[in-house]
Design an enzyme around this catalytic site. Sequence first.
Site, PDB file in Angstrom:
ATOM      1  N   VAL A   1     -45.912   1.105   8.847  1.00 47.76           N
ATOM      2  CA  VAL A   1     -47.056   1.911   9.292  1.00 47.76           C
ATOM      3  C   VAL A   1     -47.576   2.759   8.135  1.00 47.76           C
ATOM      4  O   VAL A   1     -48.781   2.821   7.875  1.00 47.76           O
ATOM      5  CB  VAL A   1     -46.672   2.791  10.493  1.00 47.76           C
ATOM      6  CG1 VAL A   1     -47.841   3.670  10.910  1.00 47.76           C
ATOM      7  CG2 VAL A   1     -46.226   1.932  11.674  1.00 47.76           C
ATOM      8  N   ASP A   2     -46.663   3.422   7.428  1.00 45.37           N
ATOM      9  CA  ASP A   2     -47.058   4.220   6.266  1.00 45.37           C
ATOM     10  C   ASP A   2     -47.709   3.341   5.198  1.00 45.37           C
ATOM     11  O   ASP A   2     -48.743   3.699   4.615  1.00 45.37           O
ATOM     12  CB  ASP A   2     -45.831   4.911   5.651  1.00 45.37           C
ATOM     13  CG  ASP A   2     -45.414   6.153   6.402  1.00 45.37           C
ATOM     14  OD1 ASP A   2     -46.271   6.752   7.078  1.00 45.37           O
ATOM     15  OD2 ASP A   2     -44.238   6.524   6.317  1.00 45.37           O
ATOM     16  N   LEU A   3     -47.095   2.203   4.931  1.00 44.90           N
ATOM     17  CA  LEU A   3     -47.593   1.348   3.864  1.00 44.90           C
ATOM     18  C   LEU A   3     -48.949   0.735   4.214  1.00 44.90           C
ATOM     19  O   LEU A   3     -49.811   0.580   3.339  1.00 44.90           O
ATOM     20  CB  LEU A   3     -46.569   0.254   3.561  1.00 44.90           C
ATOM     21  CG  LEU A   3     -45.232   0.784   3.015  1.00 44.90           C
ATOM     22  CD1 LEU A   3     -44.184  -0.316   2.983  1.00 44.90           C
ATOM     23  CD2 LEU A   3     -45.414   1.390   1.627  1.00 44.90           C
TER      24      LEU A   3
ATOM     25  N   GLY B   1     -51.459   3.431   3.611  1.00 43.10           N
ATOM     26  CA  GLY B   1     -51.689   3.584   2.178  1.00 43.10           C
ATOM     27  C   GLY B   1     -52.552   2.471   1.613  1.00 43.10           C
ATOM     28  O   GLY B   1     -53.467   2.712   0.810  1.00 43.10           O
TER      29      GLY B   1
END
Length: 394
Positions: free
Chosen positions: A167-169, A172
Amino acid sequence: MSGPLAGIRVLELSRHLAGPFASMTLGDLGADVIKVEPRIRGDDTRGYPPFWNGESTYYLSANRNKRSITLDLGTTEGQEVARALVVKSDILIENFRPGTTERWGLGYEHLREINPRLIYCAISAVGSNGPDRDRAGVDLLMQAYAGLMSITGDEHGAPVRVGTSVVDLTAGANAVQGILAALYIRERTGQGQRVESSLLEGQISWLTYHAVAYLASGEVPGRLGSFHASVAPYGAFPTGDGYLVVAVATDALWRRFCGAIEQPDLVTDPRFATNIDRCANRDALHQTLVPILAARGAVDWAVAMDAAGVPCSPVNSIDTVLGLPQSQYREMVVDIPRADLPGLRLPGVAIKLSDTPGSVRTPPPRLGEHTDEVLTELGYDGERISSLREKNVV
């Protein structure tokens, strides 16, 4: 030039993973990234184990090609330094909760007045407005909140977190796409703009065929382990010495697969004749294939299926992946030694450009390593820098 973004300056006011991954990607492509970190502790990930000679491997993974300065953004003096950096920056990336930078006088509306060319990228949990705008942006939380965990894991087991912080990646990577689009527009108009990337919206976009299947049928997708709702056989099967993934996405591949496993009669079995049939009879298909594939090892089967043109792979461990000849040939593991980490190696640059390639030029910086250097570039003399240190601003 040293990459397609040489000459572009990025001011990173972010921490954890989504923002640092975005700014690192821009740094890999040649941008000068100045990472602003809190005094004493720095980016929170500096405290995440495991450690390599005292440095967090988590932090190391997302912070190469950057310069680190320490700055207390909650102080008037720190905000003045930040604004001086903004004047000389092309891009700003922040991932504070919505409203935080506005309280510091560092929101987009404040900063566009001093630098109308600024591209301001805000990464948040769910977006800058709406009823849930203050929700915390934690990867695990958002894997659950955005529905990803509801389709991850065994059919009759507990929901499972995806093994990396996807999710973070995703957020980003989406931020990088938005920033590059805004840079392209700025070339034509001379004006910057605000870019948003949220963890929720990135994952909703990634639900793709799951979301559309639900919207079409009203049936809520569930967990299928490594298998696929629309294709069979497609997933991980046990073999004599480990798991083998096969991806038989067409009927032509099914015929090749049956030849590779030396079971030609399966081609004409009416339960498995077409992909629709195989999906409808998934349990019977798996019961048929499991004992066949258990008779040989994963690598042995992979050799046979590769020869037949059937997509497959043993389920490789991380050490195997990093040691693959293909990974080495494509420079996906690079040496980037630092004085205190002479053996430092990191994943390489995934985006390849033929004429202006990216590169890993500098190792992840020590906390505040470039504070004096950056302040000097802004015109601060030694006396002013000493004063900021005495006031615990930097």
